[in-house]
Design a protein around this motif. Structure first.
Motif, PDB file in Angstrom:
ATOM      1  N   VAL A  29       0.921  -1.276  -0.068  1.00  0.00           N
ATOM      2  CA  VAL A  29       0.058   0.019  -0.158  1.00  0.00           C
ATOM      3  C   VAL A  29       0.991   1.155   0.058  1.00  0.00           C
ATOM      4  O   VAL A  29       0.266   2.245  -0.786  1.00  0.00           O
ATOM      5  N   VAL A  33       0.714   4.201  -2.885  1.00  0.00           N
ATOM      6  CA  VAL A  33       0.448   5.442  -2.687  1.00  0.00           C
ATOM      7  C   VAL A  33       1.705   6.295  -3.285  1.00  0.00           C
ATOM      8  O   VAL A  33       1.437   7.216  -3.889  1.00  0.00           O
ATOM      9  N   VAL A  37       1.328   9.252  -6.150  1.00  0.00           N
ATOM     10  CA  VAL A  37       1.935  10.548  -5.759  1.00  0.00           C
ATOM     11  C   VAL A  37       2.902  10.740  -6.895  1.00  0.00           C
ATOM     12  O   VAL A  37       3.117  12.175  -7.333  1.00  0.00           O
ATOM     13  N   CYS A  57       8.464   3.770  -5.127  1.00  0.00           N
ATOM     14  CA  CYS A  57       7.412   3.177  -5.814  1.00  0.00           C
ATOM     15  C   CYS A  57       7.849   1.560  -6.011  1.00  0.00           C
ATOM     16  O   CYS A  57       6.909   0.740  -6.069  1.00  0.00           O
TER      17      CYS A  57
END
Length: 90
Positions: A29, A33, A37, A57
């Motif tokens: 998660v 996110v 972003v 990432c």
């Protein structure tokens, strides 16, 4: 009653590998996110983030691998348990 949920907490009824699956899910998660972003500036027309942000990432893949390891550990424990139960039945 035996059908009630145990009150010993999450660790009391956890099987081998459950912790890895939870940790892998959290890391996944965080990576997801971070991916959202870092991709957002490409759609918004702003300056992109530095390369370090793109490295975060990669946590998405790491989280997936950790969760998969937890699932494999759980499968192995269940196989050992089944094999032991089959040996006791003989």
């Amino acid at each position: 009653m035996h059908s009630e949920t145990p009150t010993g907490g999450a660790a009391a009824g956890s099987a081998p590998g459950d912790g890895l699956v939870r940790a892998g899910g959290i890391v996944f998660v965080i990576g997801a996110v971070a991916t959202l972003v870092t991709v957002a500036p490409l759609f918004l027309g702003t300056d992109p983030f530095p390369p370090v942000a793109y490295a975060v990432c990669m946590l998405m893949g790491v989280g997936f691998a950790v969760a998969a390891a937890g699932v494999l550990r759980s499968i192995a424990a269940q196989r050992r348990q089944a094999k032991a139960a089959a040996g006791d039945a003989r």
